[in-house]
Write an enzyme that holds these catalytic residues in place. Sequence first.
Site, PDB file in Angstrom:
ATOM      1  N   ASP A  62       0.831  -1.201   0.000  1.00 48.77           N
ATOM      2  CA  ASP A  62       0.000   0.000   0.000  1.00 48.77           C
ATOM      3  C   ASP A  62       0.866   1.252   0.000  1.00 48.77           C
ATOM      4  OD1 ASP A  62      -0.412   1.048   3.285  1.00 48.77           O
ATOM      5  OD2 ASP A  62       0.590  -0.844   2.839  1.00 48.77           O
ATOM      6  N   SER A  63       0.422   2.274  -0.734  1.00 49.53           N
ATOM      7  CA  SER A  63       1.090   3.577  -0.791  1.00 49.53           C
ATOM      8  C   SER A  63       2.532   3.421  -1.276  1.00 49.53           C
ATOM      9  CB  SER A  63       1.003   4.253   0.579  1.00 49.53           C
ATOM     10  OG  SER A  63       1.400   5.596   0.514  1.00 49.53           O
ATOM     11  N   ALA A  64       3.522   3.819  -0.453  1.00 50.60           N
ATOM     12  CA  ALA A  64       4.912   3.620  -0.859  1.00 50.60           C
ATOM     13  C   ALA A  64       5.235   2.140  -0.990  1.00 50.60           C
ATOM     14  CB  ALA A  64       5.852   4.275   0.152  1.00 50.60           C
TER      15      ALA A  64
ATOM     16  N   HIS B 120      -6.649   8.378   1.531  1.00 58.20           N
ATOM     17  CA  HIS B 120      -5.364   7.697   1.527  1.00 58.20           C
ATOM     18  C   HIS B 120      -5.093   7.021   2.872  1.00 58.20           C
ATOM     19  CE1 HIS B 120      -1.468   6.757  -0.132  1.00 58.20           C
ATOM     20  NE2 HIS B 120      -0.972   7.001   1.058  1.00 58.20           N
TER      21      HIS B 120
END
Length: 408
Positions: A190-192, A378
């Site tokens: 997830d995300s980075a 987010h």
Amino acid sequence: MRTSCVVLTALVALAAYYVYIPLPGSLSDPWKLMLLDATFRGAQQVSNMVHYLGLTHHLLALNFIIGSFGKKSAWSSARMNVTDTDFDGVEVRVFEGPAKPQEPLKRGVVYIHGGGWALASARIRYYDELCTAMAEELNAVIVSIEYRLVPKVYFPEQVHDVVRATKYFMQPEVLQKYSVDPGRIGVSGDSAGGNLAAALGQQFSQDANLKNKLKVQALIYPVLQPLDFNTPSYQQNVNTPILPRYVMVKYWLDYFKGNYDFIQAMIVNNHTSLDVEEAAALRARLDWKSLLPESITKNYQPVVQATGNARIVQEIPQLLDARAAPLIADQEVLRNLPKTYILTCEHDVLRDDGIMYAKRLERAGVEVTLDHFEDGFHGCMIFTSWPTNFSVGIRTRDSYLRWLDQNL
């Protein structure tokens, strides 16, 4: 007494002013999100003060605060075996789900946590709970990678860590040790962590020496490019909670060990202006007018500067490296990627990174599922338990697990 009441009223008013931010009505649990965002902003401000006083780096201070909210030891139960170990020198936490008599071999998922390449851990409560749920519901072995973080290391060391640990896990003898089916292995993040998972997927798709290949990749609100900070989602969500645009630009510069003096120039896309020759060949791969549907582009206009600051790309050539920006990879690379799941959230600066990647993969012939949540923000998928339980967090997690169950 009257003075105390006045002071108390003033403090309550100040707290309310700090917490309250105007939010779209479509966001899930807006007041809870305000409180979560205020907590995170407060932690950031404390860490910045610690940095200013010269006590330690602000990211180390912030990660200490995040960790203090709940790191978990590797705790096993009758249904779940959890161990901390290392794969080729990279720390990992392994979750071994319950065996099924009809399925002697389990599925395997390599999970890469988010946090701007600088924060969080495989050992904090949020990711421990997510990986436990994955192992239990998928009858799987989950390898959650504790890759090294900024500021101790910078790009591309995080990529090297996840590649090294995953290659180790995918060795036949290691898969046999954990009773994992070599034909049912996926990578996710997830995300980075989604960024690192996408980079790993691209690298593995080109590695002819790998005996076992990835069956799927699942990317959760991934960050995929640092070249256009004015996509419609960046413009729409410039000050959205948890990850405003300014903070995302700082994460990129931290990842590359870049100069904060470049922040404002990058926010207006001066680093990819028309006079920056190095970026010219990549513009078609980021042309959101052709990659995004009209329902997303609306009346937003591209921000393309005629003249900018060529020094930024010269000093930070990593900006143009596909290992950092998987969205700009060659079409030939994308063509060989496995079946893909991409989850995006409406109230997220990174929404369009995921949608554009889905479109580029689709054009390359890859089977893609784009799972979009109109009330999502987010980071929402890890917020599923009290006191940070959001309805959209539970729904995104369930949808993600359902796709993995059906496709892995």
